[in-house]
Design a protein around this motif. Structure first.
Motif, mmCIF file in Angstrom:
data_model
loop_
_atom_site.group_PDB
_atom_site.id
_atom_site.type_symbol
_atom_site.label_atom_id
_atom_site.label_comp_id
_atom_site.label_asym_id
_atom_site.label_seq_id
_atom_site.Cartn_x
_atom_site.Cartn_y
_atom_site.Cartn_z
ATOM 1 N N UNK A 118 -0.342 -10.675 -5.158
ATOM 2 C CA UNK A 118 -0.249 -10.776 -6.613
ATOM 3 C C UNK A 118 0.842 -9.888 -7.195
ATOM 4 N N UNK A 119 1.600 -9.202 -6.332
ATOM 5 C CA UNK A 119 2.776 -8.481 -6.794
ATOM 6 C C UNK A 119 2.706 -6.976 -6.830
ATOM 7 N N UNK A 120 1.662 -6.388 -6.251
ATOM 8 C CA UNK A 120 1.516 -4.931 -6.280
ATOM 9 C C UNK A 120 1.998 -4.299 -4.982
ATOM 10 N N UNK A 121 2.550 -3.096 -5.094
ATOM 11 C CA UNK A 121 2.737 -2.241 -3.929
ATOM 12 C C UNK A 121 1.396 -1.576 -3.663
ATOM 13 N N UNK A 122 1.019 -1.465 -2.386
ATOM 14 C CA UNK A 122 -0.356 -1.075 -2.068
ATOM 15 C C UNK A 122 -0.400 0.025 -1.014
ATOM 16 N N UNK A 123 -1.120 1.091 -1.339
ATOM 17 C CA UNK A 123 -1.466 2.115 -0.354
ATOM 18 C C UNK A 123 -2.909 1.907 0.071
ATOM 19 N N UNK A 124 -3.180 2.101 1.346
ATOM 20 C CA UNK A 124 -4.546 2.012 1.852
ATOM 21 C C UNK A 124 -4.887 3.303 2.575
ATOM 22 N N UNK A 125 -6.169 3.617 2.644
ATOM 23 C CA UNK A 125 -6.597 4.761 3.436
ATOM 24 C C UNK A 125 -7.378 4.275 4.648
ATOM 25 N N UNK A 126 -7.380 5.114 5.659
ATOM 26 C CA UNK A 126 -8.148 4.846 6.877
ATOM 27 C C UNK A 126 -8.605 6.187 7.424
ATOM 28 N N UNK A 127 -9.632 6.156 8.269
ATOM 29 C CA UNK A 127 -10.141 7.397 8.853
ATOM 30 C C UNK A 127 -9.626 7.593 10.265
ATOM 31 N N UNK A 128 -9.724 6.551 11.109
ATOM 32 C CA UNK A 128 -9.426 6.745 12.526
ATOM 33 C C UNK A 128 -8.481 5.706 13.119
ATOM 34 N N UNK A 129 -8.580 4.467 12.702
ATOM 35 C CA UNK A 129 -7.847 3.391 13.381
ATOM 36 C C UNK A 129 -6.482 3.177 12.730
ATOM 37 N N UNK A 130 -5.519 3.977 13.166
ATOM 38 C CA UNK A 130 -4.177 3.878 12.588
ATOM 39 C C UNK A 130 -3.526 2.540 12.898
ATOM 40 N N UNK A 131 -3.764 1.995 14.091
ATOM 41 C CA UNK A 131 -3.163 0.709 14.455
ATOM 42 C C UNK A 131 -3.592 -0.388 13.493
ATOM 43 N N UNK A 132 -4.886 -0.425 13.175
ATOM 44 C CA UNK A 132 -5.378 -1.434 12.233
ATOM 45 C C UNK A 132 -4.763 -1.234 10.861
ATOM 46 N N UNK A 133 -4.647 0.016 10.431
ATOM 47 C CA UNK A 133 -4.063 0.298 9.121
ATOM 48 C C UNK A 133 -2.598 -0.132 9.065
ATOM 49 N N UNK A 134 -1.864 0.143 10.116
ATOM 50 C CA UNK A 134 -0.448 -0.235 10.122
ATOM 51 C C UNK A 134 -0.287 -1.748 10.167
ATOM 52 N N UNK A 135 -1.226 -2.452 10.787
ATOM 53 C CA UNK A 135 -1.171 -3.913 10.788
ATOM 54 C C UNK A 135 -1.362 -4.461 9.383
ATOM 55 N N UNK A 136 -2.250 -3.840 8.611
ATOM 56 C CA UNK A 136 -2.413 -4.241 7.206
ATOM 57 C C UNK A 136 -1.125 -3.968 6.433
ATOM 58 N N UNK A 137 -0.505 -2.825 6.684
ATOM 59 C CA UNK A 137 0.765 -2.508 6.018
ATOM 60 C C UNK A 137 1.820 -3.556 6.355
ATOM 61 N N UNK A 138 1.874 -3.984 7.610
ATOM 62 C CA UNK A 138 2.849 -5.019 8.000
ATOM 63 C C UNK A 138 2.609 -6.314 7.221
ATOM 64 N N UNK A 139 1.350 -6.658 7.035
ATOM 65 C CA UNK A 139 1.033 -7.873 6.278
ATOM 66 C C UNK A 139 1.403 -7.722 4.809
ATOM 67 N N UNK A 140 1.179 -6.526 4.269
ATOM 68 C CA UNK A 140 1.586 -6.266 2.886
ATOM 69 C C UNK A 140 3.098 -6.421 2.753
ATOM 70 N N UNK A 141 3.832 -5.828 3.669
ATOM 71 C CA UNK A 141 5.290 -5.874 3.601
ATOM 72 C C UNK A 141 5.828 -7.284 3.805
#
Length: 251
Positions: free
Chosen positions: A33-56
């Protein structure tokens, strides 16, 4: 004389607990919908970075921040880290991070009580408190509650339901406190949602489906759609309200 026009700056969103499940679906929908998005995670950095890749991949900026919502410094500090990492502004806060502990009331260790309330209540409060200093007029706060804040269908959910019910009071109070600044605050109550933590084909799925009017699990994208609406300009006159995305669990 020529006039140079510039496109409005993209909105910036912070989604806590955004590395998987409902949080990941919300983060991706806000990016679409057009937003830049930050997400938080506790332990699974790989999963978080995969979400970032999808955002980008949507053309927006993404940022993964390790933060433990049970830690007061992390819960509050993640707002400043989002603002610093994504261009100096914050428009949307989605309080999604949470944990679930179920069991008989009389057997809950004090440590478990403290941990759950630290994440589900204290962490949400502190992140929101920090966000309130950054959100400009028109800001949006959406908190993820639970269908168990509205209807507890059986024993074992006392502590979890208590934590999610507290967020209803928080949301209503925020609406009053921040309304003069044009900032809205709403809460979304998901029902049984198909995620890796609670799969639609899991051992307890049939019973959960039977508790809904529609007789099925929901999808994370269905929750994300509601959050996206409440985060949009179209929801500018909606605040202090509860929204159930639960297939009729509370009906």
């Amino acid at each position: 004389m020529s006039v140079t026009s510039s496109a409005p700056a993209a909105r910036t969103a912070l989604v806590t607990g955004g590395s998987r499940g409902i949080g990941a679906a919300i983060a991706l929908r806000l990016a679409q919908d057009g937003a830049d998005v930050a997400i938080t995670y506790v332990a699974n950095e790989d999963a978080a970075q995969e979400v970032v890749r999808k955002i980008e991949a949507t053309g927006r900026r993404g940022l993964a921040l390790r933060a433990d919502s049970a830690d007061p410094a992390d819960a509050a500090g993640v707002v400043e880290r989002t603002v610093a990492g994504l261009g100096g502004r914050l428009d949307i806060l989605v309080n999604n991070a949470g944990i679930g502990l179920l069991g008989p009331l009389e057997y809950f260790p004090v440590a478990d009580v403290g941990q759950l309330l630290a994440v589900n209540v204290q962490g949400v409060f502190l992140t929101t408190q920090a966000a309130a200093t950054k959100l400009a007029r028109g800001g949006r706060i959406v908190t993820i509650g639970s269908c168990m804040a509205q209807r507890v269908p059986g024993p074992g959910g006392t502590l979890y339901a208590t934590s999610k019910a507290a967020l209803i009071g928080l949301t209503k109070a925020l609406a009053r406190e921040l309304g003069e600044r044009g900032i809205t605050a709403n809460i979304v109550h998901p029902g049984p949602i198909d995620t890796d933590m609670n799969p639609a084909d899991g051992p307890y799925a049939a019973g959960q489906s039977a508790m809904t009017a529609l007789g099925r699990f929901g999808a994370a994208d269905e929750v994300a759609s509601m959050v996206a609406f409440l985060s949009s300009d179209e929801a500018a006159y909606v605040t202090g309200a509860e929204f159930s995305v639960d297939g009729g669990h509370a009906a």
